[in-house]
Write an enzyme that holds these catalytic residues in place. Structure first.
Site, short mmCIF file in Angstrom:
data_model
loop_
_atom_site.label_atom_id
_atom_site.label_comp_id
_atom_site.label_asym_id
_atom_site.label_seq_id
_atom_site.Cartn_x
_atom_site.Cartn_y
_atom_site.Cartn_z
N ASN A 2 -9.98 -0.37 -0.57
CA ASN A 2 -8.52 -0.28 -0.48
C ASN A 2 -7.90 -0.83 -1.77
OD1 ASN A 2 -5.81 -0.58 0.06
ND2 ASN A 2 -6.10 -1.46 2.10
N CYS A 43 0.82 -1.23 0.00
CA CYS A 43 0.00 0.00 0.00
C CYS A 43 0.85 1.27 0.00
CB CYS A 43 -0.94 0.01 1.20
SG CYS A 43 -2.05 -1.41 1.21
N HIS A 85 -3.57 7.22 2.08
CA HIS A 85 -3.91 5.88 1.61
C HIS A 85 -5.31 5.55 2.11
CE1 HIS A 85 -4.01 1.73 0.72
NE2 HIS A 85 -3.85 1.33 1.97
O1 UT7 Z 1 -3.88 -1.07 3.50
C1 UT7 Z 1 -3.03 -1.67 4.42
C2 UT7 Z 1 -3.36 -1.28 5.77
N1 UT7 Z 1 -4.57 -1.93 6.19
C3 UT7 Z 1 -5.26 -1.39 7.14
O2 UT7 Z 1 -4.90 -0.34 7.59
C4 UT7 Z 1 -6.45 -2.13 7.70
C5 UT7 Z 1 -6.43 -1.96 9.19
N2 UT7 Z 1 -7.49 -2.65 9.89
C6 UT7 Z 1 -8.80 -2.31 9.79
O3 UT7 Z 1 -9.16 -1.46 9.01
C7 UT7 Z 1 -9.77 -2.95 10.73
O4 UT7 Z 1 -9.06 -3.67 11.72
C8 UT7 Z 1 -10.78 -3.89 10.04
C9 UT7 Z 1 -11.76 -3.06 9.24
C10 UT7 Z 1 -10.06 -4.86 9.15
C11 UT7 Z 1 -11.57 -4.66 11.10
O5 UT7 Z 1 -12.23 -3.75 11.98
P1 UT7 Z 1 -12.12 -3.96 13.56
O6 UT7 Z 1 -12.97 -2.91 14.15
O7 UT7 Z 1 -10.66 -3.97 13.91
O8 UT7 Z 1 -12.80 -5.37 13.76
P2 UT7 Z 1 -12.17 -6.72 14.37
O9 UT7 Z 1 -11.17 -7.30 13.44
O10 UT7 Z 1 -11.73 -6.45 15.78
O11 UT7 Z 1 -13.44 -7.65 14.40
C12 UT7 Z 1 -14.57 -7.34 15.22
C13 UT7 Z 1 -15.63 -8.40 14.98
C14 UT7 Z 1 -15.11 -9.83 15.06
O12 UT7 Z 1 -16.12 -10.61 15.67
P3 UT7 Z 1 -16.02 -11.02 17.22
O13 UT7 Z 1 -14.75 -11.81 17.34
O14 UT7 Z 1 -16.00 -9.73 17.96
O15 UT7 Z 1 -17.26 -11.82 17.42
C15 UT7 Z 1 -14.98 -10.25 13.60
O16 UT7 Z 1 -15.13 -11.64 13.43
O17 UT7 Z 1 -16.18 -8.24 13.65
C16 UT7 Z 1 -16.14 -9.51 12.97
N3 UT7 Z 1 -15.96 -9.28 11.55
C17 UT7 Z 1 -16.99 -9.05 10.72
N4 UT7 Z 1 -18.32 -9.00 10.93
C18 UT7 Z 1 -19.10 -8.73 9.87
C19 UT7 Z 1 -14.80 -9.21 10.85
N5 UT7 Z 1 -15.07 -8.95 9.56
C20 UT7 Z 1 -16.43 -8.84 9.46
C21 UT7 Z 1 -17.30 -8.56 8.39
N6 UT7 Z 1 -18.61 -8.51 8.65
N7 UT7 Z 1 -16.85 -8.33 7.14
#
Ligand code: UT7
Length: 318
Positions: A275, A113, A245
């Site tokens: 992204n 990225c 980004h």
């Molecule tokens: O470009 C390179 C750099 N990349 C980035 O900067 C990405 C950085 N990370 C992020 O943007 C975020 O961490 C995400 C958008 C990927 C995830 O958001 P989050 O608020 O950190 O969520 P999480 O990973 O902590 O997941 C929270 C919950 C989990 O469920 P439990 O364990 O709390 O029951 C996941 O399983 O959300 C669940 N989950 C989803 N639910 C519905 C994960 N993906 C999804 C989804 N739909 N697509």
């Protein structure tokens, strides 16, 4: 003193729009979850047979038109991509041939990225060192080819597209400074674990420890912005536009807040593009230039964070 200035911009997106609702019909997700956690509403996905070089070519031709340069005047081609058409030749060589450019250096940059920020910095160094007069710098990706479409935690995030700039030697400052970083100790946080040398020519899929990447991105970008301002002896208020980004609107908003910038000073495309990795900054920059928000003379901060981990910024006067 020779500086490097952006002479023209271009971009291209594949035609097919995939909404969050479309993805909710194949994985356990919802429009509400994706919009609230990322800001993404839809993304573009390349058609069958449509490659990174196809997207790069369309963006490059637009940037050449905007710059008033002929392809024959380009003496350096750099393509930032994580998703090259082939292992080799580099996508920059494939693009060079499409554009009818023969002879000057052409190579790919792989910094995920942060790739476009790396590529633009390399072009600037070539120009400032003398010899290179006009460089074509492209960020182009077909991330859809390395997404695991069964993994809801990553498949909702990525999209395809390309953005390009023509950078030329100038007596007026354009690029003011750039700051590149990487730390491979964090390689497992965001990776495609299968590669040609580890396991043969099979293509791997993206895996990400999203929460850890999120936290690293916010703290690292905070420090990067401070480093960039200090290197230029500038205040937050000296920056007119933030072109970040486009990974997550919450990360973008945290950086804008650090800079004391209102969101109407930030070019945001993540809602429509998702992204697009190395393509995201040149796509966003072109959109701000074409709709008239970014004007000649404006000070623009580009910043990125991604797999590697890599991170970097370019501060420029457009
Ligand atoms: O470009 C390179 C750099 N990349 C980035 O900067 C990405 C950085 N990370 C992020 O943007 C975020 O961490 C995400 C958008 C990927 C995830 O958001 P989050 O608020 O950190 O969520 P999480 O990973 O902590 O997941 C929270 C919950 C989990 O469920 P439990 O364990 O709390 O029951 C996941 O399983 O959300 C669940 N989950 C989803 N639910 C519905 C994960 N993906 C999804 C989804 N739909 N697509």
């Amino acid at each position: 003193m020779t500086y490097a200035r952006i002479l023209g911009t271009g971009s291209f997106l594949p035609a097919r729009v995939v909404t969050n609702a479309d993805l909710a019909s194949t994985v356990d997700t919802s429009d509400e979850w994706v919009v609230s956690r990322t800001g993404i509403r839809e993304r573009r996905i390349a058609g069958p047979g449509e490659t990174t070089c196809d997207l790069a070519e369309r963006a490059a031709r637009q940037a050449l038109d905007a710059s008033g340069c002929l392809a024959s005047e380009i003496d350096l081609v750099i393509v930032a991509t994580t998703t090259p058409d082939r292992v080799f030749p580099g996508t920059a060589c494939l693009l060079q041939e499409r554009l009818g450019i023969h002879g000057p250096a052409a190579f790919d940059v792989q910094a995920v990225c942060t790739g476009f920020v790396y590529a633009l910095t390399i072009a600037e160094k070539f120009i400032r060192a003398g010899g290179t007069k006009r460089a074509l710098v492209v960020g182009a990706e077909t991330m859809s080819r390395i997404v695991d479409w069964n993994d809801r935690s990553t498949c909702v995030l990525f999209g395809d597209g390309a953005g390009a700039v023509v950078v030329g030697a100038s007596n007026e400052p354009g690029i003011l400074s750039s700051h590149l970083h990487a730390d491979g100790a964090y390689k497992e946080l965001l990776t495609v674990s299968t590669g040609v040398s580890e396991r043969g020519p099979a293509t791997g899929r993206i895996t990400m420890r999203g929460n850890e990447v999120f936290r690293m991105a916010v703290t690292t970008l905070d420090a990067l912005v401070g480093e960039t301002l200090a290197a230029n002896n500038m205040k937050q208020t000296d920056i007119r536009w933030l072109v970040p980004h486009q990974a997550n609107i919450r990360i973008i908003a945290a950086t804008a807040k650090r800079l004391g910038m209102a969101m109407d000073q930030v070019i945001v495309t993540v809602d429509r593009h998702g992204n697009t990795s190395a393509a995201s900054i040149p796509l966003a920059f072109d959109s701000g230039v074409r709709d008239g928000r970014i004007q000649r003379g404006d000070v623009v901060l580009m910043e990125a964070f991604g797999g590697g981990l890599t991170w970097g910024s370019v501060l420029l006067r457009y």
